[in-house]
Design a protein around this motif. Structure first.
Motif, PDB file in Angstrom:
ATOM      1  N   CYS A   1       0.820  -1.211   0.000  1.00  0.00           N
ATOM      2  CA  CYS A   1       0.000   0.000   0.000  1.00  0.00           C
ATOM      3  C   CYS A   1       0.855   1.264   0.000  1.00  0.00           C
ATOM      4  O   CYS A   1       0.457   2.284  -0.572  1.00  0.00           O
TER       5      CYS A   1
ATOM      6  N   HIS B   1      -1.179   2.035  -2.979  1.00  0.00           N
ATOM      7  CA  HIS B   1      -2.530   2.352  -2.524  1.00  0.00           C
ATOM      8  C   HIS B   1      -2.481   3.403  -1.410  1.00  0.00           C
ATOM      9  O   HIS B   1      -2.907   3.190  -0.303  1.00  0.00           O
TER      10      HIS B   1
ATOM     11  N   GLN C   1      -4.560   6.441  -6.087  1.00  0.00           N
ATOM     12  CA  GLN C   1      -5.637   5.467  -5.966  1.00  0.00           C
ATOM     13  C   GLN C   1      -5.738   4.703  -7.270  1.00  0.00           C
ATOM     14  O   GLN C   1      -6.224   5.221  -8.258  1.00  0.00           O
TER      15      GLN C   1
ATOM     16  N   GLY D   1      -7.272   1.837  -7.524  1.00  0.00           N
ATOM     17  CA  GLY D   1      -8.393   0.907  -7.475  1.00  0.00           C
ATOM     18  C   GLY D   1      -8.799   0.734  -6.025  1.00  0.00           C
ATOM     19  O   GLY D   1      -8.250   1.382  -5.141  1.00  0.00           O
ATOM     20  N   LYS D   2      -9.752  -0.161  -5.818  1.00  0.00           N
ATOM     21  CA  LYS D   2     -10.269  -0.327  -4.450  1.00  0.00           C
ATOM     22  C   LYS D   2      -9.500  -1.396  -3.687  1.00  0.00           C
ATOM     23  O   LYS D   2      -9.144  -2.429  -4.239  1.00  0.00           O
TER      24      LYS D   2
ATOM     25  N   ASN E   1     -10.029  -3.985  -0.758  1.00  0.00           N
ATOM     26  CA  ASN E   1     -11.044  -4.584   0.096  1.00  0.00           C
ATOM     27  C   ASN E   1     -10.363  -5.338   1.239  1.00  0.00           C
ATOM     28  O   ASN E   1      -9.649  -6.314   1.005  1.00  0.00           O
TER      29      ASN E   1
ATOM     30  N   HIS F   1      -6.578  -6.227  -3.327  1.00  0.00           N
ATOM     31  CA  HIS F   1      -6.518  -4.929  -4.011  1.00  0.00           C
ATOM     32  C   HIS F   1      -7.012  -5.146  -5.438  1.00  0.00           C
ATOM     33  O   HIS F   1      -6.422  -5.916  -6.182  1.00  0.00           O
ATOM     34  N   TYR F   2      -8.122  -4.481  -5.771  1.00  0.00           N
ATOM     35  CA  TYR F   2      -8.651  -4.564  -7.137  1.00  0.00           C
ATOM     36  C   TYR F   2      -8.123  -3.356  -7.892  1.00  0.00           C
ATOM     37  O   TYR F   2      -8.606  -2.253  -7.692  1.00  0.00           O
TER      38      TYR F   2
ATOM     39  N   GLU G   1      -5.888  -8.075  -9.964  1.00  0.00           N
ATOM     40  CA  GLU G   1      -6.154  -8.279  -8.536  1.00  0.00           C
ATOM     41  C   GLU G   1      -4.891  -8.731  -7.849  1.00  0.00           C
ATOM     42  O   GLU G   1      -4.123  -9.510  -8.413  1.00  0.00           O
TER      43      GLU G   1
END
Ligand SMILES: Nc1ncnc2c1ncn2[C@@H]1O[C@H](COP(=O)(O)OP(=O)(O)OP(=O)(O)O)[C@@H](O)[C@H]1O
Ligand SMILES: [Mg+2]
Length: 500
Positions: A85, A89, A94, A96-97, A99, A106-107, A121
């Motif tokens: 991250c 991330h 950013q 992607g999302k 989760n 991480h998508y 992913e």
């Protein structure tokens, strides 16, 4: 397509080995390095690069699924996810999302400048036990990133190796690359990683080794010699570490810890004092190729150790005086003759260009002693029964023998080490790395050690190597062997005259 931002990345590899790790595209790539050497960042960067490299499908989408593996969830959360991250991330990037539910994933979803889109992913999984196969069931994977590989069992790694390459599906063109990457600190030399990286060298597996953060050097000579750790200016990722990062950590740490975590050397289960500590350097002295002798350099030299566990070490000397150690032959519970019966054909097969006349053997002077009611001593057996000229060296005192090996280990010829050993010599190597040792004496207070080497599976080939090193330096009693050969020639001549 939904609204997307295009990101630019400027994350560069922090050293040659890291660079190789990040750019390799073979099936499996592993990197071993000291702590803080940029391994985890390197792995993350490679995973990201490969997500972007996946060939786009007919819709221009680059699909891939990677799995980051660690042995426990606390480790995954505390380090692997955090490191990923940090790079991919955080607030300003950013991609992607993320989760955090089980399993944390991480998508990634973003556009590239060439108009294609990356939809990838990264699934974070803790695989601590072989039954972890359940967690992987149904998961179609492009590639695995094994973080801190040495903490994973071989069964887990094998399982991962059999489960990549299934995403994206063949209908979508299949993965343009699939495989495993992994990073680790140095394991012990009885670990599966060592066996693969240093001994069996499986095809399609690349094992890279970073320079240590510190290196061990010897200062002073003879009795006054002491070893100490110094900073290695060639360490990687130094630009991102505080000044003196490695050398400052040496203080107050046990040698074993320094060796593994800072010097990037394999650990050993040995508990004593390694005999060539400060002189042996696994990286400099080992050649990973199966070394062959060079005929124009002269005879093959053989160091022998007798006893119930005979050993022979084969080497030769270059014209400039470098000792090249080519092969080791170790045995258990064998007499000299059975050992020679095994060795002679072996030498013929391995070194067909050399006849017995092109070989010289060097042995323990006590090899002149006859044992039991055998009419010949071991040195006589080699000379007279097997036809290889065998000499005793001038001394079998441990200090003299060790010195003969140290001479080559520490000498430089044209700025290169005067000692080179084939990785084929597995027992010698483990011995050098600590198995060949002075035993610790169990007394209270400061550590004290025996003055003779511990007799173990490493000591026999090491004894043989010492006789080889003495022989290579001319510390040899030539006379007694010459006498023996003359007497036996005379006897043979007399026998033929008298018709025997
Ligand atoms: N390419 C890079 N660019 C900028 N900083 C970096 C880079 N690589 C590593 N770093 C910095 O160096 C630190 C150590 O790197 P990293 O965590 O990758 O080392 P490591 O070899 O995985 O260490 P450990 O053995 O402790 O897990 C990182 O926390 C980061 O601050
Ligand atoms: Mg790391």
């Amino acid at each position: 397509m939904s609204e997307q931002t295009t990101y630019e990345f400027h994350v560069a590899a922090q050293g040659d080995v890291l660079e190789q790790y990040i750019t390799a595209r073979g099936r499996n790539t592993f990197i071993m390095g000291p702590i803080g050497s940029g391994k985890t960042y390197g792995s993350a960067m490679r995973v990201f690069d490969q997500m972007c490299e996946q060939a786009p499908n007919s819709f221009g989408v680059r699909k891939s699924r990677f799995v980051a593996v660690r042995n426990t969830y606390p480790d995954l959360k505390g380090t692997t996810i955090k490191d990923w991250c940090d790079l991919y991330h955080n607030e300003d990037c950013q991609l992607g999302k993320f989760n955090q539910d089980f399993p944390p994933t991480h998508y990634l979803d973003f556009d590239l400048e060439d108009g294609t889109r990356v939809k990838a992913e990264l699934v974070f999984l803790a695989l601590d036990r072989p039954d972890a196969v359940r967690k992987l069931r149904g998961l179609q994977v492009t590639g695995f990133w094994l973080n801190e590989v040495k903490e994973l069992s071989k069964a887990i790694v094998d399982m991962c190796d059999g489960r990549h390459g299934r995403y994206p599906s063949a209908a979508e063109g299949g993965p343009s690359w699939h495989g495993m990457i992994g990073d680790t600190n140095a394991p012990d030399d009885d670990h599966w990683y060592y066996e693969l990286a240093e001994e069996s060298h499986p095809e399609g597996w690349l094992f890279l080794r970073q320079p240590g953060g510190v290196i061990e050097v010897t200062v002073g000579k003879g009795e006054h010699a002491v070893t100490k750790w110094i900073a290695n200016p060639n360490a990687e990722n130094l630009a991102n570490l505080p000044d003196g990062y490695y050398i400052n950590q040496v203080q107050g740490k046990a040698d074993d810890w320094i060796k593994i975590n800072l010097a990037n050397q394999y650990g050993t289960v040995a508990t004593g004092q390694p005999i060539y500590k400060g002189q042996w350097n696994d990286v400099l002295h080992i050649n990973n190729n199966k070394l062959l002798p060079i005929k124009s350099h002269g005879d093959l030299l053989i160091g022998f150790d007798f006893g119930r566990t005979p050993a022979a070490i084969i080497g030769h000397l270059t014209p400039l005086g470098k000792l090249r150690v080519l092969r080791e032959y170790v045995s258990e519970n064998m007499g000299v003759r059975s050992f020679m019966d095994f060795l002679v054909p072996e030498l013929k097969r391995e070194f067909p260009a050399y006849s017995k006349a092109d070989m010289q053997a060097f042995c323990d002077p006590s090899g002149w002693g006859k044992s039991g009611n055998d009419e010949n001593s071991p040195i006589e057996i080699i000379n007279m029964e097997y036809g290889i000229t065998a000499y005793a060296t001038t001394s079998n005192k441990p200090e003299n023998r060790w010195e003969a090996v140290r001479f080559f280990l520490t000498k430089k010829i044209d700025n290169q080490c005067a000692f080179e050993m084939s990785a084929d010599c597995k027992t010698l190597r483990k011995g050098f790395n600590g198995g060949y040792q002075l035993r610790r004496i169990q007394v209270a207070g400061d550590a004290r050690y025996t003055s003779v080497a511990d007799k173990n599976k490493y000591s026999h080939p090491h004894d043989a190597l010492q006789y080889l090193a003495q022989g290579a330096q001319g510390e040899v009693d030539y006379e007694r062997t010459e006498q023996l050969r003359q007497t036996s020639e005379q006897t043979a001549a007399a026998d033929s005259l008298t018709g025997y």
